[in-house]
Design an enzyme around this catalytic site. Structure first.
Site, PDB file in Angstrom:
ATOM      1  N   CYS A 160       0.819  -1.213   0.000  1.00  0.00           N
ATOM      2  CA  CYS A 160       0.000   0.000   0.000  1.00  0.00           C
ATOM      3  C   CYS A 160       0.856   1.267   0.000  1.00  0.00           C
ATOM      4  O   CYS A 160       1.345   1.688   1.056  1.00  0.00           O
ATOM      5  CB  CYS A 160      -0.924  -0.005   1.218  1.00  0.00           C
ATOM      6  N   CYS A 163      -0.451   4.133   2.112  1.00  0.00           N
ATOM      7  CA  CYS A 163      -0.220   4.002   3.558  1.00  0.00           C
ATOM      8  C   CYS A 163       1.237   4.262   3.904  1.00  0.00           C
ATOM      9  O   CYS A 163       1.531   4.913   4.902  1.00  0.00           O
ATOM     10  CB  CYS A 163      -0.556   2.598   4.045  1.00  0.00           C
ATOM     11  N   ASP A 164       2.151   3.724   3.111  1.00  0.00           N
ATOM     12  CA  ASP A 164       3.557   3.662   3.547  1.00  0.00           C
ATOM     13  C   ASP A 164       4.516   4.493   2.700  1.00  0.00           C
ATOM     14  O   ASP A 164       5.704   4.585   3.026  1.00  0.00           O
ATOM     15  CB  ASP A 164       4.025   2.188   3.526  1.00  0.00           C
TER      16      ASP A 164
END
Ligand code: NDP
Length: 335
Positions: A160, A163-164
């Protein structure tokens, strides 16, 4: 005795829909419909069943919103000329459904029992009874399963970018895959990374032309076809790169990177059904009668049934279809 013509006070006759609804709700803690899963399919099913006055209950999952929560910009959902982020869109879909009475619990369904009616849905040790169910649990990212992958999950390898990605500011990262997800992740990561290398196992692409071209035209992205990750390389601080293999001749080379994003597709979330609903070989639910599954009264919508289109807009459309089918089925079968 009240007459049929009475129109005031307690004598007001409910409409047909209201009377059947009240009857169903009154039948000792049995819900009309429980919706499992909360992507565009689930929220749309929630909106429609709420507007049909079925007082739906949704178990949205601990991470509600589904895959769109992991998506940056959604540019292909009609009605958003400037685009919208996935999380924003999910928040708006939820608010819209809640406005009409959808009850949402951010909890996971552990298991279900569809062997008799009313159906049972188990959540955190509690049993919930329902006349019907709409399954819209979607799909989750597939991991590559290259050597050393398990140890590096969360230590440099992710599925992701939204997200990261921000953890990799001014660093070099890899993206694996040849579909729209890979293009989207690679393009998004150029906001942070100094360089993004896109690795694909062949030189033909599942990605749409527009997204492939966008990646190709981004000077921070290098596209390298015919490259598969054989194993992940690391030291005490985390990921250092990967050993790549050319599938044409088996030759190998090392590439340096501190982050890697796997974007090779998704698998449906159906394990909690324990085989009670018919699925195909890959676990996707097979609908039998429009949106109804192999179990009468259980409906399915969105990526959990969709092996072909997998778009937010198609999932939303399927959520609408499941809600309409469910409402009609309740009217005909639950008295
Ligand atoms: P896809 O199935 O489209 O693509 C998966 C890619 O991963 C393929 O290129 C495939 O290679 C590769 N792959 C699969 N398994 C492996 C493996 N073991 N090793 C190496 N490579 C592998 O999945 P996506 O998630 O990209 O897209 C799914 C759907 O979602 C599509 O319909 C897409 O259009 C949509 N989508 C739309 C977006 C948007 O419009 N904003 C964004 C993201 C997704 P191969 O080609 O060789 O099979």
């Amino acid at each position: 005795m009240p007459t049929v013509e009475s129109v005031t006070g307690d004598d007001v006759k409910p409409t047909f829909k209201e009377s059947t609804r009240q009857h169903r709700i009154m039948s000792e803690g049995v819900r009309n419909v429980i919706i499992i899963g909360s992507g565009p399919a689930g929220y749309t099913a929630g909106l429609y069943t709420a507007r049909a006055m079925l007082e739906p209950l949704m178990f949205a999952g601990y991470m509600s919103g589904g895959q769109l929560m992991l998506t940056s910009d959604v540019e292909n959902f009609p009605g958003y000329p400037e685009g919208i982020t996935g999380p924003e869109m999910m928040m708006q879909l939820r608010q819209q459904a809640e406005r009409f009475g959808l009850e949402v619990h951010d909890k996971n369904v552990a298991r279900v029992d569809f062997s008799e009616r009313p159906f049972k849905v188990y959540v955190e040790g509690n049993e919930h009874l329902t006349h019907s169910v709409i399954i819209s649990t979607g799909a989750e990212a597939i991991w590559l399963d290259a050597e050393n992958e398990a140890e590096q999950k969360g230590r440099g390898i992710s599925t992701c970018a939204t997200c990261d990605g921000a953890f990799f500011k001014d660093e070099e990262v890899l993206v694996i895959g040849g579909g729209d997800s890979a293009m989207e992740e690679a393009t998004f990561l150029t906001r942070f990374a100094s360089k993004v290398t896109l690795l694909h196992r062949r030189d033909t692409w599942k990605a749409s032309k527009v997204m492939l071209e966008r990646a190709r035209n981004n000077e921070k992205i290098e596209i390298r076809p015919f490259r598969q990750v054989k194993s992940w390389l690391s030291d005490d601080n985390g990921l250092t790169g990967a050993l790549l293999e050319d599938p044409r001749d088996g030759s190998t080379e090392e590439i340096a990177a501190t982050g890697a994003f796997i974007a090779i597709g998704h698998k449906p979330i159906t394990a909690f059904l324990e085989g009670q609903v018919e699925t195909d070989d890959h676990g996707y639910i097979v609908n039998k009668d429009f949106s109804m599954t192999s179990v009468e009264g259980v409906f399915a919508a969105g990526d959990v049934v969709d092996t072909r289109y997998r778009q937010a807009i198609t999932a939303a459309g399927m959520g609408c279809m499941a809600a309409i089918d469910c409402e009609r089925w309740l009217e005909e079968n639950v008295h």
